[in-house]
Design a protein around this motif. Sequence first.
Motif, PDB file in Angstrom:
ATOM      1  N   GLU A  63      -2.352  -1.873  -7.721  1.00 42.33           N
ATOM      2  CA  GLU A  63      -2.491  -3.071  -6.893  1.00 42.33           C
ATOM      3  C   GLU A  63      -3.832  -3.731  -7.195  1.00 42.33           C
ATOM      4  OE1 GLU A  63      -1.624  -0.135  -5.968  1.00 42.33           O
ATOM      5  OE2 GLU A  63       0.345  -0.314  -5.012  1.00 42.33           O
ATOM      6  N   LYS A  91      -1.316  -1.330   0.344  1.00 39.22           N
ATOM      7  CA  LYS A  91      -2.019  -0.213  -0.297  1.00 39.22           C
ATOM      8  C   LYS A  91      -3.454  -0.108   0.228  1.00 39.22           C
ATOM      9  CE  LYS A  91      -2.895   2.603  -3.920  1.00 39.22           C
ATOM     10  NZ  LYS A  91      -2.254   3.922  -4.053  1.00 39.22           N
ATOM     11  N   ASP A 110      -5.910  -5.637  -5.525  1.00 38.36           N
ATOM     12  CA  ASP A 110      -7.054  -5.536  -4.611  1.00 38.36           C
ATOM     13  C   ASP A 110      -7.470  -4.094  -4.376  1.00 38.36           C
ATOM     14  OD1 ASP A 110      -4.862  -4.915  -3.063  1.00 38.36           O
ATOM     15  OD2 ASP A 110      -5.479  -6.090  -1.317  1.00 38.36           O
ATOM     16  N   SER A 159      -3.610  -5.967   0.722  1.00 40.08           N
ATOM     17  CA  SER A 159      -2.294  -5.395   0.417  1.00 40.08           C
ATOM     18  C   SER A 159      -2.056  -4.164   1.285  1.00 40.08           C
ATOM     19  CB  SER A 159      -2.218  -5.001  -1.055  1.00 40.08           C
ATOM     20  OG  SER A 159      -3.098  -3.926  -1.302  1.00 40.08           O
ATOM     21  N   ALA A 206      -3.768  -8.551   8.491  1.00 39.34           N
ATOM     22  CA  ALA A 206      -2.673  -7.858   7.814  1.00 39.34           C
ATOM     23  C   ALA A 206      -1.528  -7.571   8.768  1.00 39.34           C
ATOM     24  CB  ALA A 206      -3.177  -6.562   7.200  1.00 39.34           C
TER      25      ALA A 206
END
Lengths: 380, 494, 419
Positions: free
Chosen positions: B32, C68, B34, C66, C107
């Motif tokens: 990913e 993640k 970021d 994200s 988020a």
Amino acid sequence: MQILKPDTEEQVVEAIRDAKAPLSVEGQGTKQGFGHPVEVDTVLRLAGLSGVTMYEPDEMVFTAKAGTPLAEIEGVLAEKGQCLGFEPGEIGKLWNEGGSGGTIGGTVAAAIAGPRRFAAGAARDHLLGFTAVNGRGERFKAGGRVVKNVTGYDLPKLAAGSFGTLFAITEVTLRALPRAQAATVLALEGKEPAAALRILRAVAASPFEPSGLIHLATGGTPRTLIRLEGHSEGVAARAAELSKTIAKDARRLEADEGARLFRAAADLHTLFDPETTLWRASVPPARAHDMTTRVQPVAWFADAAGGILWLAFRNASDPAALHAAARDLGGHATLVRKGPAQTDDVFPPLDTATLALTSRVKAAFDPARRLNPGRMYKDV
Amino acid sequence: MRMPDLDPSVLARRAALIDALRRLVPDGVVAEDDALVAYDSDALTAYRQKPLAVVLPRSADEVSAVLRFCSSNNVKIVPRGAGTSLSGGALPLGDGVLLGLSRMNKILDVDLENRCAVVQPGVTNLGITRAVEANGFYYAPDPSSQIACTIGGNVAENSGGIHCLKYGLTTNNLLGVELALLDGTRVRFGGKALDAGGLDLLGLVTGSEGLLGVVTEVTVRLRPKPPSAKALLVAFPSIEAAGQCVADVIAEGIVPAAMEIMDRFAVDAVEAYCAPGYPREAAAILIAELDGMEVEVEGAAREVERIARANGALACEGSASDADRERIWLGRKAAFAAAGRIAPDMLCMDGTIPRRALPRVLTRIGEMSKEFGLPVANVFHAGDGNLHPLIMFDVMKDGDLDRAEKFGAAILTLCVEVGGVLTGEHGVGVEKRDLMPLMFSEIDLAQQQAVKCAFDPQSLLNPGKVFPSLSACVEGGAMHVHQGRLPFANLPRL
Amino acid sequence: MRTNFTPAQLEDPQLAAAEKQLRACVHCGICTATCPTYTLLGDELDGPRGRIQLIQHMLETDAVPSAKVVTHIDRCLSCLACVSACPSGVNYPRLIDKAREHIERKAQRPWARRLLRKALGQVLPHRELLRPLLMLGRIGAPFAALLPEALRAPARLAARLPKAERGTPIAKVSRPSGTPVGRVALHVGCVQEVVAPRITRAAVRVLVRHGFEVTTVEGDGCCGALNHHLGQAAEAHTHAKALVADIAKHEDDGKPFDAIVTTASGCGAVVRDIGFQLNDERGAAVGARTRDIADLLRGVPLKTGRAHRFTRVAYHAACSLTHGMKQAAAAPQILRTLGFDVVEPRDTQCCGSAGVYNVLEPAIADRLQQRKAATLMETQPKYIATGNIGCLAQIAAAVQLPVVHTIELIDWATGGPKP
């Protein structure tokens, strides 16, 4: 047999660059019995490149041309109260008793070291830098002249023990160490091998900083020797403490006798009957006794608390069995002095991947296999 | 800093490559965008580059599988331990896999009878000592990041530390490694025995900065812990006097476990930071540590003090207890952090010089500090001539980083001029890569690169490090000097 | 390190504070070695240095992180071992706190996880809600399998939590018999008061026995620490303000408390920082005086009995006490002085409790819990003592012997009941 005897590095470059056929590279040729015979017509003898070119006692470092006799170097260092820390002996006399003591280049190339390597390291640990000519006839240098150096690949490590198969070393820079102000050797006599080796390992694991841990079973009463070096006060204290604890009933040898025995252990040739086949095995120290029981040498000598074994056999030994025994015990063995007409593996057999890699490393220095081809391995 | 050109065919296949890597190392791939920022540098933050992906294998088999895959797909690999390199050894490549070994952190075997330990590469340096200290043993090399840095990284960099004066660098304390080659094959050099058989490939791969293979297992030598240790803190009126004292101590045959010098700037910095109580009137202080049996330590301490006095020492104090010894070391160990309080950023140089050149080099560094307009604190492993000038700057100020790097290069040039080397223990990495010609001729470098070709014929392992130019390998592992030169692409500096 | 914030961004004082810490970080990586999640998982993303990079990126770009990245930030225990380890003095809470808020704001977590976080933030700080819920949890645990994945583990955990207890009422102000040696405010927390009310009672007994005048303070029932760690800034501030106001109310007579005493270092660590969180001077004055009860008692001559002597106690230093409040030295020292045989475990890392971490990240928390329990048990203690309710409950769930608060042992040794 043609012998090329260059006096300068440039001549070495020329000799190799212009060589039409492979060369046998040697210093004085004292250790030619070590390794497979190199079957060539031309010998490149580097003994003519001789002399200490730089020695700075304050820095404890010197540079010498590869052909400088070992004895000369020891003499130069001794004048300033220094010595080679790895204690190389004149092991060339193993093959030729009346011969000379060999050169510094040969000592390094054959990775010769005596009992002090246990504490101070082997030739590899003392070689700071070198200049050499590779198989393409190119002069190159590697390493430096300072102890702490990680600039580029550590080619000096590779040079030590390369037996002239990669390049012809023309000049070496090594550390020197101050000679110990005092040394004491403690001796135990008549110990059973297992017990003797156990004591040596216990001393090795102790904080008494031994600089030599050997067991001699080379004939007569076996002797187990512990050498302590340093400043007199400390050596005395360590010796006293050791005699009270691990090495009970140890006798302190006269200084001369201690020195003589350790010198013999470094030189080797006086320890073993010249008729014997001689092997050197390196196994995990705790497996040393297993090794000697398994291969049953007629005489043997354990260095580095059992980490290194010198094993003598009356008859031509079975190389495959020796190699297998050492491998099974987690180490390896090298045939140092051959019996008559022996042509088997001298150096420890390598697995396919390592052998292939070794060949590629050889090719990186000597793609046309001009230098000592086959001395270590078939393709090396 | 120029890095190898990005391989467009790799970038174009990014998604497919990542999918495949995820199958090889389930739950061990970071891709990913970021998240990759966390992996964009090691401890040399002047250079930053996000990798193509990060792969974190859990076993040697997974390492082999990743290498085999990368080799067949022509993807570059940058191995990484804990990312504590100060030379950018683990700086990622935009088209390369960053292969992190930090999950392989198990101690496999502690064999006290043979005085060794077998560990996975991600075990920390200090972790080894922690595992054996209760039995009176330790692992000797002690880089200042030892709490965090991994043994695999130590092998790759041939790390040193304060105590390597007496006990040697990593290479002198290793018995064996298992190395995964580019094609995934694993080879073992050495083991628990004192020597490795055949050519000393163990010695060759130690310090090869991840360019020859990936370390998957390490066997280290353990040493018995010295029963006592004493630190001496000596104040000198000049750097020269301190340097001469060090030379005299060594020439006398005394081998202290460590000998460290700090200059006045460094002393002032640490006094302001953690007040270890160093003499402020000194132009330089020397810390010498002696270890061994108590009677011997005391004797050697007296000798060192005598030599120090003969060299004009202003004051000399010995530690009276372990706590006191730690206090003496506190300032030296905090030097880096203390410098950080003076300026937000710093570069730590790592040249080694012959000891006798110390005064000359230090004087010159002082002059250069004025010329470049950047402060420098000097701390160094004086016993082996390994300098660590800390150049302080502010990366947010225009031109500061550039000046700091030029200053650093000037110091290293000077080190080589006086007979020294570019790096004593931090490695070449990217930081000193372009300075290699100062030390080595084109042939010298070509010979080293030929060795690389023997291990890595595709030039996929950590390319762009150590050597100032890439060279294509030709058949048989050899390499021509004037052919096949590949230019480096420009890496934007952050 | 270099940062890339705009001047406008830096007008936010909390962002400016974060930027200052980012500048101080030199990326040396020393912190990673002390981080429980990094040592367990071996991924830079699970270590402080990596998280700092993630945070820097998210704050600079003001982007939506994200999933993640959120996962790895969420895995931070806030044990602050990295703060103690950092040679450059980076104040990591300034970064992780800001990141949590940022994530909370930007988020979108999966709904079950959102629900769980929301519920934790709403329920735990309120004793009247927590009490019945704990009961419900114990009854409902067997049905956990029916729940969405994110809720299953917490439901199972509820079954392992201590039962809700009712403590005897405490006087608002408890006075010693003679002239007080000091006047302190004793903070009564939320969860602790539900699952282990005995702790506060022991604290009052010990303090009064040794001459302190004790005023209990509780604000609206919680100091805000739980919401704070969940990134729920508004809720955290509401609780924090109420606590500061409660304390101020009792100081209006012009007699400030000598100390604000906490018996849960998880609370204490946040209360000490309350001034920064609220950007408020009164809060700062509260924070500066906040002390762990053991730290307060360090200089106090204790009246010790004999019955407890030589009892082996394994002491677990709570991270919030060690790295947050930096007052961990007192407890084992006092216990030793009192005659306990104090042993400390090899594993000095977090036990996995970390506020509501064991509910949100049960897999990691369980591993830390097991390791902690194992290293505590190998010291063969009679008691395990700690100074934080979260650790206490976490360790108690993994061992078969009494896990007590330090103050309960001090109480016993100075004339109180045997715990």
